[in-house]
Design an enzyme around this catalytic site. Structure first.
Site, mmCIF file in Angstrom:
data_model
loop_
_atom_site.group_PDB
_atom_site.id
_atom_site.type_symbol
_atom_site.label_atom_id
_atom_site.label_comp_id
_atom_site.label_asym_id
_atom_site.label_seq_id
_atom_site.Cartn_x
_atom_site.Cartn_y
_atom_site.Cartn_z
ATOM 1 N N TRP A 1 -3.749 -1.923 -1.402
ATOM 2 C CA TRP A 1 -3.734 -3.240 -2.034
ATOM 3 C C TRP A 1 -4.230 -4.180 -0.952
ATOM 4 O O TRP A 1 -3.523 -4.442 0.020
ATOM 5 C CB TRP A 1 -2.318 -3.609 -2.470
ATOM 6 C CG TRP A 1 -2.241 -4.874 -3.261
ATOM 7 C CD1 TRP A 1 -2.409 -5.022 -4.610
ATOM 8 C CD2 TRP A 1 -1.947 -6.184 -2.757
ATOM 9 N NE1 TRP A 1 -2.251 -6.338 -4.964
ATOM 10 C CE2 TRP A 1 -1.971 -7.067 -3.857
ATOM 11 C CE3 TRP A 1 -1.678 -6.707 -1.492
ATOM 12 C CZ2 TRP A 1 -1.731 -8.435 -3.730
ATOM 13 C CZ3 TRP A 1 -1.439 -8.068 -1.356
ATOM 14 C CH2 TRP A 1 -1.463 -8.921 -2.475
ATOM 15 N N GLU B 1 10.096 -15.679 -18.128
ATOM 16 C CA GLU B 1 9.848 -14.239 -18.067
ATOM 17 C C GLU B 1 8.830 -13.826 -19.139
ATOM 18 O O GLU B 1 7.931 -13.022 -18.870
ATOM 19 C CB GLU B 1 11.176 -13.483 -18.236
ATOM 20 C CG GLU B 1 11.059 -11.974 -18.201
ATOM 21 C CD GLU B 1 10.454 -11.395 -16.919
ATOM 22 O OE1 GLU B 1 10.258 -12.137 -15.945
ATOM 23 O OE2 GLU B 1 10.152 -10.188 -16.924
ATOM 24 N N GLU C 1 0.634 -11.470 -16.618
ATOM 25 C CA GLU C 1 0.360 -10.451 -15.600
ATOM 26 C C GLU C 1 -0.322 -9.205 -16.169
ATOM 27 O O GLU C 1 -1.092 -8.568 -15.484
ATOM 28 C CB GLU C 1 1.603 -10.088 -14.787
ATOM 29 C CG GLU C 1 2.663 -9.311 -15.497
ATOM 30 C CD GLU C 1 3.858 -8.978 -14.603
ATOM 31 O OE1 GLU C 1 3.688 -8.794 -13.390
ATOM 32 O OE2 GLU C 1 4.981 -8.896 -15.137
ATOM 33 N N ARG D 1 1.766 1.117 -5.898
ATOM 34 C CA ARG D 1 1.914 0.221 -4.755
ATOM 35 C C ARG D 1 0.609 -0.478 -4.386
ATOM 36 O O ARG D 1 0.589 -1.359 -3.523
ATOM 37 C CB ARG D 1 2.419 1.000 -3.532
ATOM 38 C CG ARG D 1 3.748 1.676 -3.733
ATOM 39 C CD ARG D 1 4.141 2.430 -2.493
ATOM 40 N NE ARG D 1 4.345 1.532 -1.380
ATOM 41 C CZ ARG D 1 5.478 0.907 -1.114
ATOM 42 N NH1 ARG D 1 6.518 1.095 -1.887
ATOM 43 N NH2 ARG D 1 5.584 0.111 -0.080
ATOM 44 N N HIS E 1 5.517 -34.685 -21.311
ATOM 45 C CA HIS E 1 5.253 -35.535 -20.144
ATOM 46 C C HIS E 1 3.943 -35.164 -19.456
ATOM 47 O O HIS E 1 3.783 -35.381 -18.258
ATOM 48 C CB HIS E 1 6.436 -35.470 -19.169
ATOM 49 C CG HIS E 1 7.693 -36.042 -19.764
ATOM 50 N ND1 HIS E 1 7.885 -37.396 -19.929
ATOM 51 C CD2 HIS E 1 8.783 -35.439 -20.295
ATOM 52 C CE1 HIS E 1 9.050 -37.601 -20.520
ATOM 53 N NE2 HIS E 1 9.619 -36.413 -20.757
ATOM 54 N N ASN F 1 0.593 0.728 6.092
ATOM 55 C CA ASN F 1 1.090 -0.189 5.074
ATOM 56 C C ASN F 1 1.751 -1.347 5.798
ATOM 57 O O ASN F 1 2.631 -1.129 6.629
ATOM 58 C CB ASN F 1 2.119 0.527 4.177
ATOM 59 C CG ASN F 1 2.797 -0.437 3.218
ATOM 60 O OD1 ASN F 1 2.202 -1.425 2.805
ATOM 61 N ND2 ASN F 1 4.039 -0.158 2.870
ATOM 62 N N GLY F 2 1.298 -2.574 5.517
ATOM 63 C CA GLY F 2 1.871 -3.742 6.179
ATOM 64 C C GLY F 2 0.764 -4.671 6.645
ATOM 65 O O GLY F 2 -0.380 -4.558 6.207
ATOM 66 N N LYS G 1 5.314 -12.022 -18.205
ATOM 67 C CA LYS G 1 4.942 -10.711 -18.763
ATOM 68 C C LYS G 1 3.549 -10.792 -19.373
ATOM 69 O O LYS G 1 2.711 -9.935 -19.141
ATOM 70 C CB LYS G 1 5.923 -10.268 -19.869
ATOM 71 C CG LYS G 1 7.234 -9.708 -19.438
ATOM 72 C CD LYS G 1 7.224 -8.322 -18.866
ATOM 73 C CE LYS G 1 6.992 -8.266 -17.396
ATOM 74 N NZ LYS G 1 7.930 -8.779 -16.467
ATOM 75 N N LYS H 1 3.252 -3.057 -7.259
ATOM 76 C CA LYS H 1 4.648 -3.016 -7.694
ATOM 77 C C LYS H 1 5.583 -3.573 -6.626
ATOM 78 O O LYS H 1 6.535 -4.264 -6.924
ATOM 79 C CB LYS H 1 5.024 -1.566 -8.011
ATOM 80 C CG LYS H 1 6.449 -1.370 -8.495
ATOM 81 C CD LYS H 1 6.614 -1.914 -9.886
ATOM 82 C CE LYS H 1 8.020 -1.720 -10.426
ATOM 83 N NZ LYS H 1 8.249 -2.611 -11.579
ATOM 84 N N CYS I 1 0.879 -1.155 0.000
ATOM 85 C CA CYS I 1 0.000 0.000 0.000
ATOM 86 C C CYS I 1 0.922 1.211 0.000
ATOM 87 O O CYS I 1 2.114 1.093 0.240
ATOM 88 C CB CYS I 1 -0.851 0.038 1.260
ATOM 89 S SG CYS I 1 -1.864 -1.433 1.455
HETATM 90 O O1 M6R Z 1 10.836 -5.560 -6.377
HETATM 91 P P1 M6R Z 1 11.211 -6.975 -6.676
HETATM 92 O O2 M6R Z 1 12.154 -7.104 -7.809
HETATM 93 O O3 M6R Z 1 11.698 -7.710 -5.452
HETATM 94 O O4 M6R Z 1 9.854 -7.659 -7.120
HETATM 95 C C1 M6R Z 1 9.803 -9.028 -7.401
HETATM 96 C C2 M6R Z 1 8.518 -9.387 -8.102
HETATM 97 O O5 M6R Z 1 7.417 -9.031 -7.322
HETATM 98 C C3 M6R Z 1 8.406 -8.693 -9.462
HETATM 99 O O6 M6R Z 1 9.468 -9.013 -10.299
HETATM 100 C C4 M6R Z 1 7.092 -9.122 -10.149
HETATM 101 O O7 M6R Z 1 7.146 -10.464 -10.501
HETATM 102 C C5 M6R Z 1 6.799 -8.241 -11.352
HETATM 103 N N1 M6R Z 1 5.413 -7.917 -11.370
HETATM 104 C C6 M6R Z 1 7.106 -8.874 -12.640
HETATM 105 O O8 M6R Z 1 6.849 -8.041 -13.717
#
Ligand code: M6R
Length: 608
Positions: A75, A481, A488, A27, A504, A101-102, A485, A603, A2
């Site tokens: 969030w 990756e 998400e 956030r 398999h 936040n937390g 991408k 994020k 958050c």
């Molecule tokens: O801030 P960080 O690199 O530790 O974050 C790790 C993951 O949360 C971050 O890479 C996440 O998977 C992204 N949404 C990917 O695009």
């Protein structure tokens, strides 16, 4: 997870709070709210939905007079996204108000205790417990009440707190959730992250665990949990303010993809001196590098994918065994570490709770921890034994692109350095690799300029239901990756598979028209990959391939081919990922998704 903001000063607070929240919306963005002291009582406006709803409700803050306030963008963790569960939260007579936040892990126990004392709860959040707990311990001394609740709460928190009968003060406290404060022209400001305050100040104080701040219009005091005053030094933030703006691009994600050549260059160029790799911040003499018996990489999401890529490079080049774990699992398997293990934690934000917990676990077990981090001064950067920064600049889009690319470069440099120190990479080999490394930014730029073709191709797949990404070896790491991408930001189900593993079980999901994106950049694996592509194609799949220029043989097994330039076999990830990022981006745009703020995500994931 958050975002919190707070302001006290000689300006109207609400517009400043809304502006700060707009920089923190990455956030969390399922609801938001602000509370402002109006000279008589505390006004609060909060709502489910994006920040723009709050802007509309308050006429961009104009309807809320007052120069002391706090704000929050959420969030959801405890309680669904709703008006009631949105922050801030009041105590019973609305004289104390809190943003958080937390996560308060023992909130149920505290809630029960408070209910036994007659407190009534209106929301499902853990945060409301904080407001009532403050009320319970408050007898006219805010600092005392804050330290009392700190002794009672378990979990993580960054809090902004207003006590109505202390209208000249704003309180903030932190444990395991990021918090910064700074002086503005005529006031004081607090926030979860730097972009929210950059417009007002460049000198910020990073609040450490269990530190409390009492902010006034013209002063700021810091205390420890025993209410003793402490001294703190401000850190100067050198970022360009425009770095956190869209600068004409439709989305932050697109802008950040285009910033990759610079992020890559900025990450390698200060570390290459006279043909040598010099990583001063590594803090390890050659003798210490020679003692490394094992590398343990820990990270989450995309950052973990750079770890999987680097496993092939550290093992192939430097012959050091590497284990890669996602941070959320790492601690619970009682990992075997010792002083000859180098733990590398990788994180863009430097605040990911699981990665931070893994770092602490590793230090406790006696391992040396190197952080590869993008955000200067973040928790992981401060707690790691050594930190190697990726110089990608602020990354705002939830889906990482430029930070991911910069992380790869940092890992390449480390692997080459270790291999060179161990005598496994001679001068000529190193020089050749450095030449290839220096060519990457221009090659990335060239691939980005192919965006129109990729957009056309993506438009054909807007209705895809399932997409599979396959590759072998290092290409499997790229596939992970590429798949993340896509899913998400476009919400299309997708999976990454080691190409040889598909048969398999998972191949049963392939049917007429299923898109299979195949990555084949490793010459010694071309033939095996082509066989795997043929396996899915004969079962009706539409096969897209990302491969290296010259590998025209692939055209017999693929329906659509994207070529990347030749580079060192260990660096192909940096190039192959570009078309996959563009593909995910244009699918998401074509489907009308909120590219920069995908649903359910945030994020910076500061809860475990
Ligand atoms: O801030 P960080 O690199 O530790 O974050 C790790 C993951 O949360 C971050 O890479 C996440 O998977 C992204 N949404 C990917 O695009």
């Amino acid at each position: 997870m958050c975002g919190i903001v707070g302001y006290i000063g000689n300006q109207q607070a609400a517009p400043i709070l809304l502006d700060g929240l707009s920089k923190l919306e990455y956030r969390g963005y399922d609801s938001s709210g602000i509370a402002v002291y109006n000279g008589n009582e505390i006004d609060m406006v909060k709502s489910k939905g994006r920040l723009k709803v709050l802007n509309e409700l308050t006429h961009d803050g104009a309807t809320l007079p007052g120069t002391l306030g706090i704000g929050h963008t959420r969030w959801a963790t405890h309680g669904s996204p709703s008006d009631i569960n949105a922050h801030p939260h009041f105590n019973k007579d609305k004289s104390i108000v809190v943003v958080h936040n937390g996560i308060i892990e023992n909130y149920l126990k505290l809630k029960k205790k408070l209910e036994n004392h007659g407190y009534e709860f209106v929301s499902e959040t853990d945060t409301e417990v904080i407001a009532h707990l403050l009320d319970y311990y408050y007898h006219g001394n805010p600092l005392q009440a804050v330290t009392k609740i700190m002794h009672r709460m378990e979990g993580s928190y960054a809090l902004g707190i207003i006590f109505q009968d202390h209208p000249g003060e704003l309180y903030a406290v932190r444990k395991d959730s990021p918090l910064i404060v700074g002086h503005t022209d005529g006031g004081s400001i607090l926030a979860s992250d730097v972009p929210a305050v950059l417009k007002y100040t460049r000198d910020v104080f990073f609040i450490e665990n269990e530190e409390i701040v009492r902010m006034r219009e013209d002063s700021m005091e810091f205390f420890n949990v025993d209410e003793e005053p402490i001294e703190k030094q401000a850190t100067r933030i050198e970022w360009d303010v425009n770095a956190a703006e869209k600068s004409g691009y439709e989305h932050f994600m697109l802008k950040e993809m285009y910033e990759q050549p610079k992020a890559i260059t900025d990450t390698f160029s200060p570390r290459i001196k006279e043909g040598k790799i010099v990583i001063e911040e590594l803090g390890m003499a050659d003798e210490e590098i020679l003692k490394i018996q094992k590398i343990q990489i820990v990270a989450c999401g995309s950052a973990s994918h750079t770890g999987y890529t680097s496993k092939y490079i550290f093992e192939g080049l430097a012959r050091i065994p590497v284990e890669v774990d996602v941070a959320s699992e790492f601690r619970y398997r009682d990992p075997i570490l010792d002083e000859n293990t180098l733990v590398i934690v990788i994180s863009q934000s430097g605040e990911t709770a699981d990665t931070l917990a893994a770092l602490r676990e590793s230090k406790e077990k006696g391992a040396r921890v190197l952080g590869i981090v993008n955000v200067v001064g973040s928790s992981i950067a401060r707690e790691a034994d050594n930190v190697m920064y990726t110089w990608a600049g602020p990354e705002i889009a939830v889906a990482t692109t430029k930070a991911y690319s910069a992380q790869l470069i940092a890992l390449y440099l480390l692997a080459m350095k270790f291999a060179h120190v161990k005598g496994m990479l001679d001068e000529a080999g190193l020089a050749g690799m450095l030449e290839d490394l220096k060519a990457i930014p221009a090659q990335v730029e060239m691939l980005l300029n192919n965006k129109v073709n990729i957009q056309k191709f993506a438009n054909r797949y807007l209705a895809a239901r399932d997409v599979f990404f396959i590759g072998r070896g290092i290409d499997h790491a790229i596939s992970m990756e590429g798949s993340l991408k896509l899913k998400e930001i476009s919400y299309i189900h997708s999976e990454a598979y080691a190409a040889g593993e598909l048969k398999h079980g998972t191949i049963s999901l392939v049917e007429d028209g299923t898109l299979v994106a195949s990555v084949l950049t490793q010459k010694d694996l071309y033939k095996k990959m082509i066989s795997n592509m043929e396996e899915v194609r004969t079962r009706g799949a539409f096969v897209m391939a990302v491969t290296t220029e010259g590998n025209t043989e692939v055209e017999r097994a693929a329906d659509y081919v994207i070529y990347i330039p030749e580079t060192n076999k260990y660096f192909t990830n940096s190039l192959a990922i570009i078309p996959l990022q563009l593909f995910a981006y244009y699918i998401a745009v074509g489907r009308g998704c909120d590219v920069d703020k995908p649903r359910n995500l945030a994020k910076s994931v500061t809860v475990e």
